[in-house]
Design an enzyme around this catalytic site. Sequence first.
Site, PDB file in Angstrom:
ATOM      1  N   GLU A   5      53.276  36.777  -2.911  1.00  0.00           N
ATOM      2  CA  GLU A   5      54.085  35.611  -3.351  1.00  0.00           C
ATOM      3  C   GLU A   5      55.021  35.164  -2.235  1.00  0.00           C
ATOM      4  O   GLU A   5      56.172  34.781  -2.479  1.00  0.00           O
ATOM      5  CB  GLU A   5      54.903  35.938  -4.614  1.00  0.00           C
TER       6      GLU A   5
HETATM    7  C1  LIG Z   1      47.650  43.785  -3.779  1.00  0.00           C
HETATM    8  C2  LIG Z   1      47.621  42.400  -3.221  1.00  0.00           C
HETATM    9  C3  LIG Z   1      47.305  41.333  -4.037  1.00  0.00           C
HETATM   10  C4  LIG Z   1      47.240  40.044  -3.515  1.00  0.00           C
HETATM   11  N1  LIG Z   1      46.848  39.014  -4.323  1.00  0.00           N
HETATM   12  C5  LIG Z   1      46.609  37.790  -3.773  1.00  0.00           C
HETATM   13  C6  LIG Z   1      46.036  36.741  -4.567  1.00  0.00           C
HETATM   14  O1  LIG Z   1      45.770  36.906  -5.764  1.00  0.00           O
HETATM   15  N2  LIG Z   1      45.753  35.572  -3.956  1.00  0.00           N
HETATM   16  C7  LIG Z   1      46.032  35.348  -2.637  1.00  0.00           C
HETATM   17  O2  LIG Z   1      45.766  34.253  -2.150  1.00  0.00           O
HETATM   18  N3  LIG Z   1      46.588  36.313  -1.854  1.00  0.00           N
HETATM   19  C8  LIG Z   1      46.885  37.526  -2.398  1.00  0.00           C
HETATM   20  N4  LIG Z   1      47.407  38.534  -1.616  1.00  0.00           N
HETATM   21  C9  LIG Z   1      47.688  38.265  -0.200  1.00  0.00           C
HETATM   22  C10 LIG Z   1      49.167  38.166   0.084  1.00  0.00           C
HETATM   23  O3  LIG Z   1      49.673  36.980  -0.467  1.00  0.00           O
HETATM   24  C11 LIG Z   1      49.365  38.244   1.616  1.00  0.00           C
HETATM   25  O4  LIG Z   1      49.067  39.572   1.988  1.00  0.00           O
HETATM   26  C12 LIG Z   1      50.768  37.867   2.019  1.00  0.00           C
HETATM   27  O5  LIG Z   1      50.961  36.482   1.867  1.00  0.00           O
HETATM   28  C13 LIG Z   1      51.070  38.235   3.486  1.00  0.00           C
HETATM   29  O6  LIG Z   1      50.090  37.748   4.345  1.00  0.00           O
HETATM   30  P1  LIG Z   1      49.411  38.740   5.426  1.00  0.00           P
HETATM   31  O7  LIG Z   1      48.972  39.945   4.701  1.00  0.00           O
HETATM   32  O8  LIG Z   1      48.409  37.966   6.185  1.00  0.00           O
HETATM   33  O9  LIG Z   1      50.607  39.159   6.369  1.00  0.00           O
HETATM   34  P2  LIG Z   1      51.080  38.378   7.666  1.00  0.00           P
HETATM   35  O10 LIG Z   1      51.283  36.952   7.341  1.00  0.00           O
HETATM   36  O11 LIG Z   1      50.195  38.729   8.811  1.00  0.00           O
HETATM   37  O12 LIG Z   1      52.511  39.049   7.883  1.00  0.00           O
HETATM   38  C14 LIG Z   1      52.700  40.287   8.570  1.00  0.00           C
HETATM   39  C15 LIG Z   1      54.205  40.453   8.796  1.00  0.00           C
HETATM   40  O13 LIG Z   1      54.672  39.391   9.653  1.00  0.00           O
HETATM   41  C16 LIG Z   1      55.697  38.669   9.004  1.00  0.00           C
HETATM   42  N5  LIG Z   1      55.570  37.243   9.332  1.00  0.00           N
HETATM   43  C17 LIG Z   1      54.488  36.455   9.226  1.00  0.00           C
HETATM   44  N6  LIG Z   1      54.781  35.208   9.600  1.00  0.00           N
HETATM   45  C18 LIG Z   1      56.076  35.196   9.944  1.00  0.00           C
HETATM   46  C19 LIG Z   1      56.975  34.194  10.394  1.00  0.00           C
HETATM   47  N7  LIG Z   1      56.622  32.916  10.537  1.00  0.00           N
HETATM   48  N8  LIG Z   1      58.236  34.543  10.659  1.00  0.00           N
HETATM   49  C20 LIG Z   1      58.644  35.816  10.484  1.00  0.00           C
HETATM   50  N9  LIG Z   1      57.863  36.814  10.052  1.00  0.00           N
HETATM   51  C21 LIG Z   1      56.588  36.494   9.776  1.00  0.00           C
HETATM   52  C22 LIG Z   1      55.504  38.924   7.517  1.00  0.00           C
HETATM   53  O14 LIG Z   1      56.707  38.737   6.798  1.00  0.00           O
HETATM   54  C23 LIG Z   1      55.019  40.365   7.512  1.00  0.00           C
HETATM   55  O15 LIG Z   1      56.105  41.229   7.564  1.00  0.00           O
HETATM   56  C24 LIG Z   1      47.533  39.818  -2.139  1.00  0.00           C
HETATM   57  C25 LIG Z   1      47.888  40.899  -1.324  1.00  0.00           C
HETATM   58  C26 LIG Z   1      47.928  42.171  -1.847  1.00  0.00           C
HETATM   59  C27 LIG Z   1      48.272  43.306  -0.919  1.00  0.00           C
END
Ligand SMILES: Cc1cc2nc3c(=O)[nH]c(=O)nc-3n(C[C@H](O)[C@H](O)[C@H](O)COP(=O)(O)OP(=O)(O)OC[C@H]3O[C@@H](n4cnc5c(N)ncnc54)[C@H](O)[C@@H]3O)c2cc1C
Length: 579
Positions: free
Chosen positions: A396
């Site tokens: 979220e």
């Molecule tokens: C159990 C689970 C259920 C999920 N369910 C859904 C779902 O139903 N539908 C769906 O679409 N997604 C879902 N997700 C995905 C989830 O929304 C993403 O994992 C989340 O948005 C983070 O994206 P990422 O994993 O690519 O991390 P990244 O975006 O790669 O982030 C990695 C780190 O970098 C930081 N970061 C990234 N960009 C920036 C920035 N601009 N400035 C500062 N810091 C930054 C982040 O805060 C984090 O600490 C789910 C994930 C999990 C683990």
Amino acid sequence: MTTTTTTRGGAWLIEEATEPIFTPERLTDEHRLIKQTADEFVDTEVRPALERLEQKDWALVRTLIRRSGELGLLGTDVPESLGGVELDKVSAIIVGESVGHTASFATTFGAQTGLAITPLLCFGSDELKAKYVPDLVSGAILGAYALSESGSGSDALGAKARATRQPDGSFVLNGEKMWITNGGFADLFIVFAKVDGEQFTAFVVERSFPGVSSGHEEHKLGLHGSSTTPLLLQDVKVPASHVIGEVGRGHKVAFNVLNYGRFKLAAMCSGGARGAIGEATAYAAQRRQFGQPIATFGAIRHKLGEMTIREYAVESMLYRTAGLIDGTLQGTHDSQETLEALEEFAIEASILKVAASEMLDFVLDENVQIHGGNGFVHDYPAERHYRDARVNRIFEGTNEINRLLIPGMLARRAVKGGLPLIPAARRLQDEILTPGLSESAGDGPFESERRIVSALKKVALMVLGTAMQTYGDTLSEQQEVLSTTADIIIDVYAADTALLRAAQSSSELQASAATVFVNDAAGRVEIAARTALAAMSEGDTLRTLLAALRRVLKVTPVNTVALRRAIADAATSQKGYPF
Ligand SMILES: Cc1cc2nc3c(=O)[nH]c(=O)nc-3n(C[C@H](O)[C@H](O)[C@H](O)COP(=O)(O)OP(=O)(O)OC[C@H]3O[C@@H](n4cnc5c(N)ncnc54)[C@H](O)[C@@H]3O)c2cc1C
């Protein structure tokens, strides 16, 4: 319908509340009835099923979702014409709190209500709403939301999934979505893809469409009873009528769904914390060491007291915000008005998401600690809760992204004139930079706490105002300052709200909780403000700002040890959260 003050999102930062806020003490009979229904369902049908859900018994998930639908829990705020119960947002968070302690089931439930139903309800055509919403609300079908990809999580608009427009107006979708909750069994997916590689767009895709398949279940740290899989799209033909909203406007769908999702996630975190406080107090009362229950030790009482106080602050913000949204909506379920109300309180939704998820992790960590060795083994649920909750800070919108959004949205509203923050910051600068102007405390109830909260608001304005002046258009590049400013703003909303709730009640225990929270918030805010100001200024300017900070935040500490003990003892004797 809930009646509370109608006001603007973020206005609490510059205004005193002139009308009562909505609190859990003001629930109507209708609210209490829905709470009872949801609690009974969770206690008698979901809790006994949790072990089987952990083993990925998806048929049982389907049965429980259908039961939720029969009880009206999936459509609390959905219009009756679409099969819902047409209640307010307070009802939606009541249900969210009830299911919250079931973590895995709550995640399935949240994906169905918040992520599958909301976009259709707010942006779907009449045809799409009529075709899918009643079945989602009854639990006859299960939904999922496919936004993230392996290369684009936080940067959701960087998605690579592609929708190629066909001569007949339909689309062909190709791509791979990641981490999709309910992915293993959902019948319907809200999928985001770029039309002709450019225009970000939301679609409804049925599992039965040729070319749709799910990848393997992810091996996760927690939430083993919730399905998380990739979604594979291979030449999937999707009719033109399955576009949600407009082509190229998918970002509106994605971001608005997240606004509401964050608010509902906070409700689930609040419910989870209440459940854990129940487990921790029951355990501490029966576990004996050195010949006495561990609940009698000061170190454990401190933990139980602090867990309760932090949940009190989050719960208070949750109900206040729900009341504000309901006050704006005045009973309407019109999708445009709902969207506008959710957008108006997007700052509060981000505050709640960060505050609630971090409060829950604190509470669950302390719950493990109170359970000692038993907290680390499978025989007790403490370790599962601890693992299950960690993801709340990731999905979220990560807490980092939400922290950046909070001051960012406030600054944008200030510049656009939506919130008179800039004149307030200017007035304040004149006021607090003039020595000898510190306010003296009166002697009425909560007078000293009121003065502290007013000082916290001034500090928030001082830091945000200085950041806007210092960095102008490049403020968004100053992530450390923005995040620290967000921490201050979160503490302001929490302290203001906890105090207003306590002042509205005649409960001594609530007064104690609010007093401790306000007192401790002053310490946290002072450190955060010093960090931010020192990053933005130097020399005489910094010295002047720090002198103003000291003058504004002159706080005489209260005996929080005694107050925390009283709260802990009340929680222990009631075997749970005492409010
Ligand atoms: C159990 C689970 C259920 C999920 N369910 C859904 C779902 O139903 N539908 C769906 O679409 N997604 C879902 N997700 C995905 C989830 O929304 C993403 O994992 C989340 O948005 C983070 O994206 P990422 O994993 O690519 O991390 P990244 O975006 O790669 O982030 C990695 C780190 O970098 C930081 N970061 C990234 N960009 C920036 C920035 N601009 N400035 C500062 N810091 C930054 C982040 O805060 C984090 O600490 C789910 C994930 C999990 C683990």
